[in-house]
Design a protein around this motif. Structure first.
Motif, PDB file in Angstrom:
ATOM      1  N   ALA B  36      -0.061 -10.657  -2.780  1.00 34.56           N
ATOM      2  CA  ALA B  36       0.470 -10.272  -4.092  1.00 34.56           C
ATOM      3  C   ALA B  36      -0.192  -8.983  -4.563  1.00 34.56           C
ATOM      4  CB  ALA B  36       0.240 -11.396  -5.105  1.00 34.56           C
ATOM      5  N   GLY B  37      -1.495  -8.849  -4.280  1.00 33.87           N
ATOM      6  CA  GLY B  37      -2.187  -7.608  -4.638  1.00 33.87           C
ATOM      7  C   GLY B  37      -1.580  -6.424  -3.902  1.00 33.87           C
ATOM      8  N   GLY B  38      -1.304  -6.601  -2.627  1.00 29.01           N
ATOM      9  CA  GLY B  38      -0.691  -5.541  -1.835  1.00 29.01           C
ATOM     10  C   GLY B  38       0.669  -5.152  -2.379  1.00 29.01           C
ATOM     11  N   LEU B  39       1.411  -6.159  -2.787  1.00 29.21           N
ATOM     12  CA  LEU B  39       2.746  -5.941  -3.332  1.00 29.21           C
ATOM     13  C   LEU B  39       2.669  -5.124  -4.620  1.00 29.21           C
ATOM     14  CD1 LEU B  39       5.519  -7.435  -2.442  1.00 29.21           C
ATOM     15  CD2 LEU B  39       5.285  -8.437  -4.687  1.00 29.21           C
ATOM     16  N   ILE B  40       1.719  -5.484  -5.473  1.00 32.62           N
ATOM     17  CA  ILE B  40       1.594  -4.773  -6.741  1.00 32.62           C
ATOM     18  C   ILE B  40       1.175  -3.329  -6.491  1.00 32.62           C
ATOM     19  CG2 ILE B  40       0.261  -4.687  -8.888  1.00 32.62           C
ATOM     20  CD1 ILE B  40       0.271  -7.821  -8.743  1.00 32.62           C
ATOM     21  N   LEU B  41       0.252  -3.150  -5.537  1.00 31.99           N
ATOM     22  CA  LEU B  41      -0.174  -1.805  -5.171  1.00 31.99           C
ATOM     23  C   LEU B  41       1.027  -0.994  -4.676  1.00 31.99           C
ATOM     24  CD1 LEU B  41      -2.977  -0.460  -5.089  1.00 31.99           C
ATOM     25  CD2 LEU B  41      -2.995  -0.902  -2.630  1.00 31.99           C
ATOM     26  N   LEU B  42       1.822  -1.625  -3.800  1.00 37.99           N
ATOM     27  CA  LEU B  42       2.981  -0.965  -3.205  1.00 37.99           C
ATOM     28  C   LEU B  42       3.999  -0.568  -4.277  1.00 37.99           C
ATOM     29  CD1 LEU B  42       4.257  -0.218  -0.500  1.00 37.99           C
ATOM     30  CD2 LEU B  42       5.186  -2.511  -0.348  1.00 37.99           C
ATOM     31  N   SER B  43       4.054  -1.344  -5.354  1.00 38.31           N
ATOM     32  CA  SER B  43       5.073  -1.080  -6.374  1.00 38.31           C
ATOM     33  C   SER B  43       4.827   0.238  -7.105  1.00 38.31           C
ATOM     34  CB  SER B  43       5.120  -2.241  -7.380  1.00 38.31           C
ATOM     35  OG  SER B  43       3.991  -2.201  -8.213  1.00 38.31           O
ATOM     36  N   PHE B  44       3.621   0.794  -6.970  1.00 32.03           N
ATOM     37  CA  PHE B  44       3.344   2.092  -7.600  1.00 32.03           C
ATOM     38  C   PHE B  44       3.502   3.246  -6.615  1.00 32.03           C
ATOM     39  CE2 PHE B  44       0.940  -0.979 -10.156  1.00 32.03           C
ATOM     40  CZ  PHE B  44       1.440  -0.680 -11.419  1.00 32.03           C
ATOM     41  N   ALA B  45       3.803   2.930  -5.359  1.00 28.24           N
ATOM     42  CA  ALA B  45       3.909   3.976  -4.341  1.00 28.24           C
ATOM     43  C   ALA B  45       5.295   4.625  -4.376  1.00 28.24           C
ATOM     44  CB  ALA B  45       3.620   3.392  -2.968  1.00 28.24           C
ATOM     45  N   LYS B  46       5.502   5.586  -3.475  1.00 32.91           N
ATOM     46  CA  LYS B  46       6.777   6.301  -3.457  1.00 32.91           C
ATOM     47  C   LYS B  46       7.498   6.034  -2.147  1.00 32.91           C
ATOM     48  CE  LYS B  46       7.674  10.834  -4.034  1.00 32.91           C
ATOM     49  NZ  LYS B  46       7.327  12.234  -4.276  1.00 32.91           N
ATOM     50  N   ASN B  47       8.815   6.074  -2.215  1.00 32.10           N
ATOM     51  CA  ASN B  47       9.604   5.865  -1.009  1.00 32.10           C
ATOM     52  C   ASN B  47       9.783   7.191  -0.284  1.00 32.10           C
ATOM     53  OD1 ASN B  47      10.978   4.137   0.693  1.00 32.10           O
ATOM     54  ND2 ASN B  47      12.955   4.699  -0.196  1.00 32.10           N
ATOM     55  N   GLY B  48       9.339   7.264   0.959  1.00 34.65           N
ATOM     56  CA  GLY B  48       9.402   8.517   1.700  1.00 34.65           C
ATOM     57  C   GLY B  48      10.574   8.569   2.655  1.00 34.65           C
ATOM     58  N   PRO B  49      10.560   9.531   3.600  1.00 31.32           N
ATOM     59  CA  PRO B  49      11.667   9.686   4.542  1.00 31.32           C
ATOM     60  C   PRO B  49      11.935   8.397   5.313  1.00 31.32           C
ATOM     61  CG  PRO B  49       9.973  11.370   4.884  1.00 31.32           C
ATOM     62  CD  PRO B  49       9.494  10.498   3.792  1.00 31.32           C
ATOM     63  N   TYR B  50      13.179   8.025   5.432  1.00 30.47           N
ATOM     64  CA  TYR B  50      13.614   6.823   6.150  1.00 30.47           C
ATOM     65  C   TYR B  50      12.859   5.581   5.721  1.00 30.47           C
ATOM     66  CZ  TYR B  50      16.058   9.975   9.298  1.00 30.47           C
ATOM     67  OH  TYR B  50      16.887  10.919   9.823  1.00 30.47           O
ATOM     68  N   GLY B  51      12.472   5.531   4.440  1.00 30.16           N
ATOM     69  CA  GLY B  51      11.824   4.327   3.957  1.00 30.16           C
ATOM     70  C   GLY B  51      10.346   4.230   4.290  1.00 30.16           C
ATOM     71  N   ALA B  52       9.743   5.327   4.763  1.00 27.21           N
ATOM     72  CA  ALA B  52       8.287   5.307   4.977  1.00 27.21           C
ATOM     73  C   ALA B  52       7.609   5.235   3.618  1.00 27.21           C
ATOM     74  CB  ALA B  52       7.851   6.564   5.719  1.00 27.21           C
ATOM     75  N   ILE B  53       6.440   4.647   3.580  1.00 30.10           N
ATOM     76  CA  ILE B  53       5.771   4.481   2.291  1.00 30.10           C
ATOM     77  C   ILE B  53       4.812   5.634   2.059  1.00 30.10           C
ATOM     78  CG2 ILE B  53       4.141   3.037   1.035  1.00 30.10           C
ATOM     79  CD1 ILE B  53       5.658   0.755   2.849  1.00 30.10           C
ATOM     80  N   VAL B  54       4.970   6.316   0.924  1.00 30.91           N
ATOM     81  CA  VAL B  54       4.121   7.451   0.583  1.00 30.91           C
ATOM     82  C   VAL B  54       3.204   6.995  -0.541  1.00 30.91           C
ATOM     83  CG1 VAL B  54       4.076   9.824  -0.225  1.00 30.91           C
ATOM     84  CG2 VAL B  54       5.966   9.035   1.226  1.00 30.91           C
ATOM     85  N   TRP B  55       1.902   7.134  -0.306  1.00 30.94           N
ATOM     86  CA  TRP B  55       0.952   6.608  -1.292  1.00 30.94           C
ATOM     87  C   TRP B  55       0.679   7.619  -2.399  1.00 30.94           C
ATOM     88  CZ3 TRP B  55       0.528   1.604  -1.223  1.00 30.94           C
ATOM     89  CH2 TRP B  55       0.721   0.935  -0.015  1.00 30.94           C
ATOM     90  N   GLU B  56       1.726   7.931  -3.170  1.00 30.11           N
ATOM     91  CA  GLU B  56       1.543   8.752  -4.376  1.00 30.11           C
ATOM     92  C   GLU B  56       1.881   7.832  -5.526  1.00 30.11           C
ATOM     93  OE1 GLU B  56       4.126  12.108  -4.154  1.00 30.11           O
ATOM     94  OE2 GLU B  56       3.295  12.726  -2.215  1.00 30.11           O
ATOM     95  N   PHE B  57       0.897   7.612  -6.386  1.00 34.75           N
ATOM     96  CA  PHE B  57       1.090   6.548  -7.363  1.00 34.75           C
ATOM     97  C   PHE B  57       1.781   7.031  -8.633  1.00 34.75           C
ATOM     98  CE2 PHE B  57      -2.309   5.118  -4.618  1.00 34.75           C
ATOM     99  CZ  PHE B  57      -1.783   3.901  -4.243  1.00 34.75           C
ATOM    100  N   GLY B  58       2.602   6.188  -9.197  1.00 33.85           N
ATOM    101  CA  GLY B  58       3.299   6.517 -10.433  1.00 33.85           C
ATOM    102  C   GLY B  58       4.079   5.313 -10.911  1.00 33.85           C
ATOM    103  N   LEU B  59       4.705   5.488 -12.062  1.00 29.22           N
ATOM    104  CA  LEU B  59       5.432   4.359 -12.650  1.00 29.22           C
ATOM    105  C   LEU B  59       6.938   4.452 -12.405  1.00 29.22           C
ATOM    106  CD1 LEU B  59       3.539   4.069 -16.040  1.00 29.22           C
ATOM    107  CD2 LEU B  59       3.588   2.362 -14.222  1.00 29.22           C
ATOM    108  N   HIS B  60       7.350   5.425 -11.533  1.00 32.81           N
ATOM    109  CA  HIS B  60       8.786   5.692 -11.360  1.00 32.81           C
ATOM    110  C   HIS B  60       9.594   4.463 -10.960  1.00 32.81           C
ATOM    111  CE1 HIS B  60       6.274   6.935  -7.964  1.00 32.81           C
ATOM    112  NE2 HIS B  60       7.111   6.176  -7.271  1.00 32.81           N
TER     113      HIS B  60
END
Lengths: 352, 286
Positions: B36-60
């Motif tokens: 659940a912690g990982g999920l919450i962390l991931l929810s602030f990340a950005k969606n990158g090319p082809y669904g790669a996860i980009v670790w730029e945090f924000g509330l978007h």
């Protein structure tokens, strides 16, 4: 706190100790036996294809099935390990490459690669031949001749209100978005949000008629009379029609796209040599023809065509005439931005 | 970390209680808190090319979740969860009442009967319902055979089929707490009501029912909350027009390959559920 440490290490030892022999044994067993772990669409291989391979080579094929490409991709990117060989749709190949999930077939290792028709060599979706074409087909309309009196001729028939609640659409972003684009005259190269708004609108407008979005179970629904008109992949319908002669397949007059499913070796595959051997085996003319005859999709294997069922070979909906073949286009290879627009539009349509 | 762990494993209590708690604590840490912690962390990340996860945090992702186009989904989800809860309560209360006061020696057999369908995978159960509800299915065939219908009705892929599936699956969640709390109603109190001149009806409404209220609330909470996250029922029985929040989330992971957005939606659902449970506990203590 020395007490805590000893307690923890005690716990760890207590939990792990009884498991160790079993774990070690499991590892050794997996290494000893010659296997290839193959992940493929359901109903997408001949009945004897894999047993014959095992008989000839002594390599066991562990065969695992999926019924939804997106789900398969999600499973693999989430870290499902252990597959050596997978079947990937052309449009997913750039995605698999960018996520480093597949590994190129080393040049010169496949002696049967030359059996492929020239059209399927160095294709636009995979110019460096990381993958090997397996089967190809078209997307069209399936219908029940008994229930739909006038055979459908156009993609618009799937939007016809008289078929309310009797229509099914493939649960697949590539097919649904590209048909909407075709109907709206929007090129696949677009990245204009306004175009995607129109596409979304067109597909949402169709929703009151659609009974299900499905890539597999709609065939049962078609047989059970739950639906009478369905967007379908050619071979799936031909397989079903074998036992249900009321079902038929048309390629709409607006035309359609062709797609190619390819064999790809997973990155870090543990059984590389046997995987390559299996790919080469699947490229043998007799084997490829056996598969094509059974699943009723077209084989890209030119050398296999002599052994393909004459009825299938003569059916222009399976093997289009050269003139038709020229008109059949491959899907545009989407970059990541376009790919996201397509996927997001499709996801929005589904929940609308 | 060591301190936190030792606290989770039972604080300063004796070793035995640490050991007793250890499996549950480890389960909770590795299968709930860390994911659940990982999920919450991931929810602030950005969606990158082809669904790669980009670790730029924000509330978007959270901003997107409040897009009005998702409001109908939210509304539909609440409506289905509420309807399921009500139907389960209406069906479940008399059932629990019967089990407690009337079933006699059949009580255990009936309880097992209630639980057995629940032990089978709900996938199997839903596919069986498909066979029952289909146009050429058992229900239509029977209705036509006995002359109630002339044409088969498409029961599948309707709100009715979804509600049926949900009620079928969640009924035990309602019945078991009801049964537990009805069982705790002291018979002597009910008898006292009769002695003081109350009829059956008055005794039920003034004594038995109020005493079973904790079970009613627990049953409703245990039905309503998992219903909010359900997606399989709609996926199999529901057809395309009634997607719920669970389907919206699963689509973000499976189809749109937008894991950060899917995580944001999940975190919001999680926050709602935890908030709801917290209110329930506060109510229970009061």
């Amino acid at each position: 706190m020395p007490e805590t440490v000893s307690r923890r290490s005690f716990l760890k030892a207590a939990v792990l100790a009884p498991l160790m022999p079993a774990l070690l044994a499991a590892c050794r067993r997996a290494d000893d036996k010659r296997v290839v772990n193959f992940f493929n669409w359901s109903n997408y291989i001949g009945k004897d294809t894999l047993p014959d391979f095992s008989k000839r080579t002594g390599v066991e094929v562990r065969y695992d099935l999926f019924a939804d490409e997106d789900e398969m991709f999600t499973k693999l990117r989430a870290g499902a390990r252990g597959y050596d060989l997978i079947v990937v749709g052309d449009y997913l190949i750039p995605r698999f490459k960018s996520m480093n999930l597949i590994e190129p077939v080393p040049a010169g290792t496949l002696k049967n690669l030359g059996n492929l028709a020239p059209r399927f060599r160095r294709p636009v979706y995979d110019p460096d031949e990381t993958t090997v074409p397996y089967l190809w087909g078209t997307t069209g309309i399936a219908y029940n001749k008994k229930k739909i009196r006038k055979a459908p001729t156009s993609w618009w028939d799937l939007w016809d209100p008289q078929y309310k609640d009797r229509v099914s659409m493939l649960d697949n972003v590539r097919d649904c978005i590209s048909v909407a684009m075709q109907l709206l005259g929007i090129p696949q190269t677009t990245r204009d949000p306004e175009d995607f708004r129109k596409i979304r609108e067109l597909l949402v407008k169709q929703k009151p008629l659609v009974k299900q979005y499905s890539s597999a179970s709609y065939l049962n629904s078609l047989v059970a009379g739950e639906i009478d008109l369905a967007m379908t992949w050619s071979g799936d319908l031909f397989q079903t029609a074998r036992e249900n002669p009321d079902l038929d397949y048309v390629i709409p007059k607006e035309g359609t796209y062709m797609w190619v499913d390819c064999l790809a070796m997973m990155r870090g595959a543990r059984h590389r040599e046997d995987t390559l051997r299996l790919i080469d085996y699947l490229l043998e003319p007799a084997v490829a023809a056996g598969i094509a005859n059974s699943v009723r999709y077209a084989t890209p294997n030119l050398a296999a065509q002599k052994e393909v069922d004459k009825v299938l070979l003569k059916d222009p909906r399976v093997y289009p005439t050269p003139a038709l073949m020229k008109q059949l286009q491959l899907h545009h290879v989407l970059d990541s931005e376009q790919s996201e627009l397509w996927s997001q539009t499709w996801a929005d349509v589904k929940v609308a | 970390m060591g301190k936190a762990l030792s606290w989770l494993l039972g604080g300063r209590r004796p070793l035995a209680s640490h050991l007793l708690l250890a499996p549950a604590s480890l389960w909770l840490i590795f299968l709930l808190i860390i994911p659940a912690g990982g999920l919450i962390l991931l929810s602030f990340a950005k969606n990158g090319p082809y669904g790669a996860i980009v670790w730029e945090f924000g509330l978007h992702n959270y901003a997107r979740a409040f897009d009005p186009k998702y409001l109908p989904v939210l509304f539909r989800t609440f409506a289905f969860a509420a309807a399921t809860t009500i139907v389960c309560l209406v069906l479940g209360y008399p059932l629990a009442y019967y089990l407690t006061f009337r079933a006699g020696r059949w009580r255990n057999a009936l309880l097992v009967g209630l639980m057995v369908p629940f032990w089978s995978s709900c996938l199997v159960a839903y596919y069986s319902w498909m066979i029952v509800l289909g146009k050429e299915g058992l229900l239509n065939t029977a209705l036509i055979r006995f002359g109630f219908l002339s044409e088969p009705i498409g029961f599948l892929y309707t709100p009715f089929a979804i509600l049926l599936g949900l009620v079928y699956f969640y009924l035990p969640f309602t019945v078991l707490p009801l049964y537990a709390s009805l069982d705790k109603v002291p018979r002597s109190v009910v008898e006292a009501a009769y002695d003081l001149g109350a009829g059956r009806w008055t005794a039920f409404w003034k004594v038995t029912f109020p005493l079973s209220l904790p079970g009613v609330v627990a049953g409703c909470v245990l039905t309503f909350i998992p219903c909010l996250g359900d997606f399989l029922t709609v996926e199999i029985l529901g057809g395309p027009r009634y997607y719920l929040l669970g389907n919206l989330i699963s689509n973000q992971f499976m189809m749109a390959q937008d894991w950060p957005f899917g995580s944001a939606l999940t975190s919001l659902l999680l926050a709602g559920l935890v908030g709801g449970l917290w209110l329930y506990q506060a109510w229970e203590k009061a």
